[in-house]
Scaffold this motif. Sequence first.
Motif, PDB file in Angstrom:
ATOM      1  N   GLU A   1       8.058   3.751   4.320  1.00 48.43           N
ATOM      2  CA  GLU A   1       6.976   3.187   3.503  1.00 48.43           C
ATOM      3  C   GLU A   1       5.598   3.628   3.992  1.00 48.43           C
ATOM      4  O   GLU A   1       4.626   3.581   3.249  1.00 48.43           O
ATOM      5  N   LEU A   2       5.516   4.075   5.237  1.00 45.02           N
ATOM      6  CA  LEU A   2       4.231   4.561   5.756  1.00 45.02           C
ATOM      7  C   LEU A   2       3.764   5.821   5.038  1.00 45.02           C
ATOM      8  O   LEU A   2       2.568   6.104   4.994  1.00 45.02           O
ATOM      9  N   LYS A   3       4.697   6.570   4.469  1.00 45.51           N
ATOM     10  CA  LYS A   3       4.331   7.814   3.796  1.00 45.51           C
ATOM     11  C   LYS A   3       3.376   7.580   2.636  1.00 45.51           C
ATOM     12  O   LYS A   3       2.571   8.440   2.308  1.00 45.51           O
ATOM     13  N   SER A   4       3.440   6.410   2.011  1.00 41.82           N
ATOM     14  CA  SER A   4       2.581   6.142   0.858  1.00 41.82           C
ATOM     15  C   SER A   4       1.378   5.267   1.200  1.00 41.82           C
ATOM     16  O   SER A   4       0.616   4.883   0.311  1.00 41.82           O
ATOM     17  N   ALA A   5       1.176   4.959   2.473  1.00 39.99           N
ATOM     18  CA  ALA A   5       0.038   4.123   2.878  1.00 39.99           C
ATOM     19  C   ALA A   5      -1.268   4.888   2.696  1.00 39.99           C
ATOM     20  O   ALA A   5      -1.327   6.098   2.911  1.00 39.99           O
ATOM     21  N   ALA A   6      -2.309   4.184   2.317  1.00 38.72           N
ATOM     22  CA  ALA A   6      -3.614   4.794   2.056  1.00 38.72           C
ATOM     23  C   ALA A   6      -4.456   4.936   3.318  1.00 38.72           C
ATOM     24  O   ALA A   6      -5.546   5.501   3.267  1.00 38.72           O
ATOM     25  N   GLN A   7      -3.981   4.415   4.437  1.00 38.96           N
ATOM     26  CA  GLN A   7      -4.698   4.529   5.696  1.00 38.96           C
ATOM     27  C   GLN A   7      -3.705   4.833   6.801  1.00 38.96           C
ATOM     28  O   GLN A   7      -2.504   4.597   6.659  1.00 38.96           O
ATOM     29  N   GLU A   8      -4.219   5.372   7.898  1.00 40.88           N
ATOM     30  CA  GLU A   8      -3.337   5.668   9.025  1.00 40.88           C
ATOM     31  C   GLU A   8      -2.844   4.376   9.659  1.00 40.88           C
ATOM     32  O   GLU A   8      -3.609   3.435   9.852  1.00 40.88           O
ATOM     33  N   CYS A   9      -1.559   4.355   9.981  1.00 38.64           N
ATOM     34  CA  CYS A   9      -0.917   3.230  10.666  1.00 38.64           C
ATOM     35  C   CYS A   9      -0.163   3.804  11.859  1.00 38.64           C
ATOM     36  O   CYS A   9       0.603   4.750  11.708  1.00 38.64           O
TER      37      CYS A   9
ATOM     38  N   SER B   1      -1.720  -0.345  15.276  1.00 37.68           N
ATOM     39  CA  SER B   1      -3.068  -0.122  14.780  1.00 37.68           C
ATOM     40  C   SER B   1      -3.061   0.244  13.310  1.00 37.68           C
ATOM     41  O   SER B   1      -2.249   1.067  12.881  1.00 37.68           O
ATOM     42  N   LEU B   2      -3.953  -0.380  12.561  1.00 33.84           N
ATOM     43  CA  LEU B   2      -4.227   0.011  11.182  1.00 33.84           C
ATOM     44  C   LEU B   2      -5.592   0.659  11.195  1.00 33.84           C
ATOM     45  O   LEU B   2      -6.568   0.061  11.652  1.00 33.84           O
ATOM     46  N   GLY B   3      -5.665   1.889  10.722  1.00 35.33           N
ATOM     47  CA  GLY B   3      -6.902   2.633  10.828  1.00 35.33           C
ATOM     48  C   GLY B   3      -7.570   2.905   9.505  1.00 35.33           C
ATOM     49  O   GLY B   3      -7.484   2.110   8.569  1.00 35.33           O
ATOM     50  N   THR B   4      -8.187   4.067   9.449  1.00 35.75           N
ATOM     51  CA  THR B   4      -8.906   4.500   8.259  1.00 35.75           C
ATOM     52  C   THR B   4      -8.088   5.584   7.571  1.00 35.75           C
ATOM     53  O   THR B   4      -6.942   5.855   7.952  1.00 35.75           O
ATOM     54  N   LEU B   5      -8.706   6.242   6.630  1.00 30.44           N
ATOM     55  CA  LEU B   5      -8.049   7.333   5.929  1.00 30.44           C
ATOM     56  C   LEU B   5      -7.649   8.454   6.879  1.00 30.44           C
ATOM     57  O   LEU B   5      -6.623   9.099   6.685  1.00 30.44           O
ATOM     58  N   THR B   6      -8.420   8.665   7.932  1.00 28.10           N
ATOM     59  CA  THR B   6      -8.190   9.826   8.792  1.00 28.10           C
ATOM     60  C   THR B   6      -7.919   9.527  10.264  1.00 28.10           C
ATOM     61  O   THR B   6      -7.688  10.447  11.036  1.00 28.10           O
ATOM     62  N   SER B   7      -7.943   8.260  10.657  1.00 23.09           N
ATOM     63  CA  SER B   7      -7.690   7.990  12.073  1.00 23.09           C
ATOM     64  C   SER B   7      -7.246   6.544  12.285  1.00 23.09           C
ATOM     65  O   SER B   7      -7.474   5.681  11.449  1.00 23.09           O
TER      66      SER B   7
END
Length: 142
Positions: A33-41, A60-66
């Motif tokens: 399910e992480l493959k479709s997440a909109a932010q890095e996890c 950690s739940l991050g941003t789009l790129t980190s």
Amino acid sequence: MVLRLETELMVRESEIDGTLITSPEHVENCLGELKSAAQECFCLLAINAKQRLIEKHIVSLGTLTSALVHPREVFRCLLMCSAASVILVHNHPSGDPAPSAEDIKITRQLVSAGEIMGIKVLDHVILGETALSLREAGLVKF
């Protein structure tokens, strides 16, 4: 999306049945399910001495790129569940699983910390459109 993802992982933790984790494909099945997440996890698969999955954790739940990751948070989770080893997992929302220099750097730090703590880092899998294992790619010495 974040709350839903977090909830799904928490629900799935209660369904852990001692799955044997031996390949990036197994990791992908556990955390696909992480493959479709909109932010890095950044997540952990805690593994017991018999190579069986005992827990999953979102570190950690991050941003789009980190995503911010520190060894303290990673190993706190692992110590509390008595893990013998760990598989590190994070996603790239772009779909490109190629590791960044920072991905390789944090992996090396976590491998070193694991050696000190007595918890072996088995692999770091990056999920994009496909799964990339840093171990299989030979990018980090485990």
